[in-house]
Design a protein around this motif. Structure first.
Motif, PDB file in Angstrom:
ATOM      1  N   ARG A   1      42.225  15.946  37.547  1.00 54.36           N
ATOM      2  CA  ARG A   1      41.555  14.729  37.083  1.00 54.36           C
ATOM      3  C   ARG A   1      40.062  15.007  36.944  1.00 54.36           C
ATOM      4  NH1 ARG A   1      42.763   9.601  36.368  1.00 54.36           N
ATOM      5  NH2 ARG A   1      44.714   9.773  37.517  1.00 54.36           N
ATOM      6  N   TYR A   2      39.562  14.703  35.750  1.00 54.36           N
ATOM      7  CA  TYR A   2      38.122  14.747  35.498  1.00 54.36           C
ATOM      8  C   TYR A   2      37.572  13.326  35.547  1.00 54.36           C
ATOM      9  CZ  TYR A   2      38.261  19.624  33.958  1.00 54.36           C
ATOM     10  OH  TYR A   2      38.407  20.991  33.911  1.00 54.36           O
ATOM     11  N   PHE A   3      36.460  13.160  36.246  1.00 48.76           N
ATOM     12  CA  PHE A   3      35.719  11.905  36.251  1.00 48.76           C
ATOM     13  C   PHE A   3      34.564  12.095  35.269  1.00 48.76           C
ATOM     14  CE2 PHE A   3      38.069  11.866  40.117  1.00 48.76           C
ATOM     15  CZ  PHE A   3      38.322  10.530  40.390  1.00 48.76           C
ATOM     16  N   LEU A   4      34.351  11.108  34.401  1.00 48.30           N
ATOM     17  CA  LEU A   4      33.369  11.216  33.326  1.00 48.30           C
ATOM     18  C   LEU A   4      32.112  10.415  33.667  1.00 48.30           C
ATOM     19  CD1 LEU A   4      36.181  11.889  32.120  1.00 48.30           C
ATOM     20  CD2 LEU A   4      35.469  10.734  30.057  1.00 48.30           C
ATOM     21  N   PHE A   5      30.956  11.054  33.471  1.00 47.92           N
ATOM     22  CA  PHE A   5      29.679  10.419  33.753  1.00 47.92           C
ATOM     23  C   PHE A   5      28.758  10.556  32.542  1.00 47.92           C
ATOM     24  CE2 PHE A   5      31.496  11.852  37.704  1.00 47.92           C
ATOM     25  CZ  PHE A   5      31.318  10.780  38.557  1.00 47.92           C
ATOM     26  N   ASP A   6      28.024   9.492  32.258  1.00 47.28           N
ATOM     27  CA  ASP A   6      26.987   9.542  31.230  1.00 47.28           C
ATOM     28  C   ASP A   6      25.911  10.514  31.717  1.00 47.28           C
ATOM     29  OD1 ASP A   6      24.187   8.591  30.295  1.00 47.28           O
ATOM     30  OD2 ASP A   6      25.556   7.659  28.865  1.00 47.28           O
ATOM     31  N   LYS A   7      25.525  11.467  30.882  1.00 43.77           N
ATOM     32  CA  LYS A   7      24.550  12.491  31.275  1.00 43.77           C
ATOM     33  C   LYS A   7      23.201  11.902  31.665  1.00 43.77           C
ATOM     34  CE  LYS A   7      25.346  16.889  29.017  1.00 43.77           C
ATOM     35  NZ  LYS A   7      24.947  17.760  27.911  1.00 43.77           N
ATOM     36  N   GLU A   8      22.731  10.941  30.906  1.00 49.81           N
ATOM     37  CA  GLU A   8      21.396  10.383  31.147  1.00 49.81           C
ATOM     38  C   GLU A   8      21.348   9.488  32.371  1.00 49.81           C
ATOM     39  OE1 GLU A   8      19.341   8.514  27.941  1.00 49.81           O
ATOM     40  OE2 GLU A   8      19.889  10.107  26.539  1.00 49.81           O
ATOM     41  N   THR A   9      22.303   8.577  32.494  1.00 48.06           N
ATOM     42  CA  THR A   9      22.238   7.569  33.550  1.00 48.06           C
ATOM     43  C   THR A   9      23.033   7.939  34.793  1.00 48.06           C
ATOM     44  OG1 THR A   9      24.164   6.365  32.715  1.00 48.06           O
ATOM     45  CG2 THR A   9      21.990   5.750  31.816  1.00 48.06           C
ATOM     46  N   LYS A  10      23.904   8.938  34.685  1.00 49.48           N
ATOM     47  CA  LYS A  10      24.806   9.350  35.775  1.00 49.48           C
ATOM     48  C   LYS A  10      25.799   8.250  36.170  1.00 49.48           C
ATOM     49  CE  LYS A  10      22.828  13.400  36.328  1.00 49.48           C
ATOM     50  NZ  LYS A  10      22.330  13.715  35.029  1.00 49.48           N
ATOM     51  N   THR A  11      25.994   7.279  35.290  1.00 46.52           N
ATOM     52  CA  THR A  11      26.968   6.223  35.578  1.00 46.52           C
ATOM     53  C   THR A  11      28.370   6.720  35.250  1.00 46.52           C
ATOM     54  OG1 THR A  11      26.608   5.253  33.395  1.00 46.52           O
ATOM     55  CG2 THR A  11      25.370   4.292  35.227  1.00 46.52           C
ATOM     56  N   PHE A  12      29.322   6.242  36.014  1.00 46.34           N
ATOM     57  CA  PHE A  12      30.724   6.585  35.837  1.00 46.34           C
ATOM     58  C   PHE A  12      31.276   5.803  34.652  1.00 46.34           C
ATOM     59  CE2 PHE A  12      35.171   5.431  37.137  1.00 46.34           C
ATOM     60  CZ  PHE A  12      35.728   6.667  36.876  1.00 46.34           C
ATOM     61  N   VAL A  13      31.926   6.494  33.708  1.00 47.83           N
ATOM     62  CA  VAL A  13      32.410   5.824  32.504  1.00 47.83           C
ATOM     63  C   VAL A  13      33.921   5.892  32.306  1.00 47.83           C
ATOM     64  CG1 VAL A  13      30.196   6.083  31.320  1.00 47.83           C
ATOM     65  CG2 VAL A  13      31.981   7.799  30.971  1.00 47.83           C
ATOM     66  N   GLY A  14      34.605   6.775  33.013  1.00 47.94           N
ATOM     67  CA  GLY A  14      36.045   6.844  32.828  1.00 47.94           C
ATOM     68  C   GLY A  14      36.659   8.080  33.430  1.00 47.94           C
TER      69      GLY A  14
END
Length: 192
Positions: A76-89
Protein backbone atom coordinates in the motif's frame (compact mmCIF):
# COMPACT_ATOMS: atom_id res chain seq x y z
CA UNK A 1 15.45 -19.60 -7.39
CA UNK A 2 12.76 -16.89 -7.46
CA UNK A 3 13.67 -13.88 -5.34
CA UNK A 4 11.08 -11.47 -4.04
CA UNK A 5 11.33 -8.13 -5.83
CA UNK A 6 12.40 -5.13 -3.84
CA UNK A 7 9.80 -2.44 -4.40
CA UNK A 8 10.77 1.18 -3.90
CA UNK A 9 9.05 2.46 -0.78
CA UNK A 10 9.18 6.07 -1.96
CA UNK A 11 8.10 7.15 -5.44
CA UNK A 12 7.69 10.70 -6.74
CA UNK A 13 5.53 12.15 -9.48
CA UNK A 14 5.47 15.80 -10.49
CA UNK A 15 2.99 16.66 -7.69
CA UNK A 16 3.00 13.66 -5.37
CA UNK A 17 5.13 11.62 -3.01
CA UNK A 18 4.02 8.00 -2.70
CA UNK A 19 5.22 6.27 0.46
CA UNK A 20 4.95 2.73 1.79
CA UNK A 21 6.24 1.06 4.91
CA UNK A 22 7.09 2.43 8.32
CA UNK A 23 8.12 5.88 7.06
CA UNK A 24 4.40 6.59 6.65
CA UNK A 25 3.95 6.48 10.44
CA UNK A 26 5.46 9.98 10.66
CA UNK A 27 2.23 11.18 9.00
CA UNK A 28 -0.15 9.07 11.10
CA UNK A 29 -2.15 12.01 12.48
CA UNK A 30 -2.86 13.67 9.12
CA UNK A 31 -3.78 10.30 7.59
CA UNK A 32 -6.08 9.45 10.50
CA UNK A 33 -7.79 12.84 10.35
CA UNK A 34 -8.40 12.58 6.59
CA UNK A 35 -9.62 8.99 6.89
CA UNK A 36 -12.15 9.97 9.54
CA UNK A 37 -13.25 13.03 7.55
CA UNK A 38 -13.69 10.98 4.35
CA UNK A 39 -15.18 7.77 5.76
CA UNK A 40 -18.81 8.86 5.25
CA UNK A 41 -18.24 9.41 1.53
CA UNK A 42 -15.81 6.56 0.81
CA UNK A 43 -17.81 3.86 2.57
CA UNK A 44 -20.06 3.57 -0.48
CA UNK A 45 -17.16 2.07 -2.46
CA UNK A 46 -14.53 0.89 0.07
CA UNK A 47 -15.57 -1.79 2.54
CA UNK A 48 -13.18 -1.00 5.40
CA UNK A 49 -14.84 2.40 5.86
CA UNK A 50 -18.04 0.58 6.86
CA UNK A 51 -18.72 -1.08 10.18
CA UNK A 52 -18.49 1.90 12.55
CA UNK A 53 -15.21 3.23 11.19
CA UNK A 54 -13.66 5.20 14.06
CA UNK A 55 -10.32 6.50 15.34
CA UNK A 56 -9.25 3.07 16.62
CA UNK A 57 -9.98 1.42 13.24
CA UNK A 58 -8.18 4.23 11.39
CA UNK A 59 -5.03 3.79 13.49
CA UNK A 60 -5.20 -0.01 13.20
CA UNK A 61 -5.51 0.31 9.42
CA UNK A 62 -2.46 2.59 9.25
CA UNK A 63 -0.39 0.33 11.50
CA UNK A 64 -1.23 -2.88 9.64
CA UNK A 65 -0.81 -1.49 6.14
CA UNK A 66 2.58 0.04 6.88
CA UNK A 67 3.97 -3.20 8.36
CA UNK A 68 5.81 -4.73 5.42
CA UNK A 69 5.82 -8.16 7.09
CA UNK A 70 2.06 -8.20 7.65
CA UNK A 71 1.18 -9.49 4.18
CA UNK A 72 3.73 -10.07 1.43
CA UNK A 73 1.08 -10.04 -1.29
CA UNK A 74 -0.05 -6.48 -0.54
CA UNK A 75 1.82 -3.21 -0.97
CA UNK A 76 0.00 0.00 0.00
CA UNK A 77 1.25 3.42 -1.02
CA UNK A 78 -0.01 6.48 0.84
CA UNK A 79 -0.12 9.56 -1.41
CA UNK A 80 0.92 13.03 -0.26
CA UNK A 81 0.88 16.39 -2.03
CA UNK A 82 4.55 17.35 -2.48
CA UNK A 83 4.10 21.01 -1.56
CA UNK A 84 1.74 20.78 1.40
CA UNK A 85 2.57 17.25 2.65
CA UNK A 86 -1.16 16.64 3.04
CA UNK A 87 -2.48 13.11 2.66
CA UNK A 88 -4.55 12.76 -0.52
CA UNK A 89 -5.23 9.07 -1.02
CA UNK A 90 -3.98 5.53 -1.33
CA UNK A 91 -3.06 2.94 -3.94
CA UNK A 92 -2.88 -0.71 -3.00
CA UNK A 93 -1.25 -3.45 -5.02
CA UNK A 94 -2.76 -6.76 -3.97
CA UNK A 95 -2.84 -10.37 -5.06
CA UNK A 96 0.69 -9.91 -6.33
CA UNK A 97 1.60 -12.96 -8.40
CA UNK A 98 5.30 -13.15 -9.18
CA UNK A 99 4.89 -16.07 -11.58
CA UNK A 100 3.40 -13.82 -14.26
CA UNK A 101 4.13 -11.13 -12.70
CA UNK A 102 0.80 -9.41 -12.12
CA UNK A 103 -1.37 -7.76 -9.48
CA UNK A 104 -4.65 -6.05 -8.79
CA UNK A 105 -4.63 -2.30 -8.23
CA UNK A 106 -7.07 -0.56 -5.92
CA UNK A 107 -7.29 3.13 -5.09
CA UNK A 108 -9.23 5.89 -3.38
CA UNK A 109 -8.89 9.61 -2.80
CA UNK A 110 -9.83 11.47 0.38
CA UNK A 111 -12.72 13.92 0.00
CA UNK A 112 -10.58 17.08 0.22
CA UNK A 113 -8.39 15.91 -2.70
CA UNK A 114 -11.04 14.60 -5.10
CA UNK A 115 -11.31 16.11 -8.55
CA UNK A 116 -7.70 17.35 -8.70
CA UNK A 117 -6.23 14.59 -10.86
CA UNK A 118 -4.01 13.19 -8.11
CA UNK A 119 -5.18 9.62 -8.54
CA UNK A 120 -4.83 9.62 -12.32
CA UNK A 121 -1.26 10.89 -11.92
CA UNK A 122 -0.47 8.27 -9.27
CA UNK A 123 -1.99 5.31 -11.14
CA UNK A 124 -0.18 6.22 -14.36
CA UNK A 125 3.12 6.49 -12.48
CA UNK A 126 2.71 3.24 -10.50
CA UNK A 127 1.62 1.38 -13.63
CA UNK A 128 4.70 2.57 -15.53
CA UNK A 129 6.90 1.72 -12.53
CA UNK A 130 5.58 -1.84 -12.29
CA UNK A 131 5.92 -2.46 -16.01
CA UNK A 132 9.31 -0.81 -16.57
CA UNK A 133 11.07 -1.68 -13.31
CA UNK A 134 9.49 -5.01 -12.38
CA UNK A 135 8.37 -6.27 -15.82
CA UNK A 136 4.75 -6.77 -14.81
CA UNK A 137 2.76 -8.36 -17.63
CA UNK A 138 -0.70 -7.58 -16.22
CA UNK A 139 -2.25 -5.11 -13.79
CA UNK A 140 -6.00 -5.33 -13.26
CA UNK A 141 -8.73 -3.39 -11.49
CA UNK A 142 -12.17 -4.59 -10.41
CA UNK A 143 -14.64 -1.71 -10.12
CA UNK A 144 -18.30 -1.66 -9.14
CA UNK A 145 -20.08 -0.81 -12.41
CA UNK A 146 -21.97 1.95 -10.57
CA UNK A 147 -18.74 3.70 -9.52
CA UNK A 148 -18.54 5.98 -12.55
CA UNK A 149 -15.80 8.23 -11.10
CA UNK A 150 -13.47 5.29 -10.53
CA UNK A 151 -14.20 3.97 -14.02
CA UNK A 152 -13.41 7.38 -15.54
CA UNK A 153 -10.13 7.47 -13.60
CA UNK A 154 -8.94 4.03 -14.72
CA UNK A 155 -9.92 4.77 -18.33
CA UNK A 156 -7.87 8.00 -18.24
CA UNK A 157 -4.94 5.77 -17.29
CA UNK A 158 -5.40 3.73 -20.51
CA UNK A 159 -6.62 0.57 -18.83
CA UNK A 160 -8.80 -1.49 -21.17
CA UNK A 161 -12.21 -2.79 -20.16
CA UNK A 162 -12.11 -6.54 -20.58
CA UNK A 163 -15.67 -7.21 -19.56
CA UNK A 164 -18.30 -7.21 -16.84
CA UNK A 165 -18.32 -9.78 -14.08
CA UNK A 166 -21.91 -10.41 -13.02
CA UNK A 167 -22.71 -11.02 -9.34
CA UNK A 168 -18.96 -11.13 -8.73
CA UNK A 169 -18.68 -9.46 -5.32
CA UNK A 170 -20.61 -7.91 -2.50
CA UNK A 171 -21.17 -4.17 -2.19
CA UNK A 172 -18.86 -2.28 0.16
CA UNK A 173 -21.41 -2.58 2.98
CA UNK A 174 -21.86 -6.31 2.20
CA UNK A 175 -25.63 -5.87 1.69
CA UNK A 176 -26.07 -6.94 -1.96
CA UNK A 177 -24.39 -8.53 -4.93
CA UNK A 178 -22.74 -6.21 -7.44
CA UNK A 179 -21.46 -6.41 -10.98
CA UNK A 180 -17.87 -5.40 -11.53
CA UNK A 181 -16.14 -3.95 -14.54
CA UNK A 182 -12.81 -5.68 -15.11
CA UNK A 183 -10.10 -3.36 -16.40
CA UNK A 184 -6.52 -4.32 -17.17
CA UNK A 185 -3.35 -3.10 -18.71
CA UNK A 186 -1.13 -5.75 -20.24
CA UNK A 187 2.28 -5.89 -21.82
CA UNK A 188 3.57 -8.17 -24.58
CA UNK A 189 4.69 -11.58 -23.36
CA UNK A 190 8.12 -12.78 -24.39
CA UNK A 191 8.94 -16.42 -23.67
CA UNK A 192 12.60 -17.33 -23.33
Amino acid sequence: MNREPQYDLTLETSRLILMAGEQVLAYKKTIKDELLHSAGTLKEWVSFFNYNFDEFKAIDFINKTTDMNYNKQILRYFLFDKETKTFVGSIVLQDIDLRIPSCEIGYWTVVSAQGKGYMTEAIQFVTRYLIETHQFARIEAYIDVKNSKSIQTIERCNYEREGTLKNSDLSANQSKLINEALYAITTPIHFK
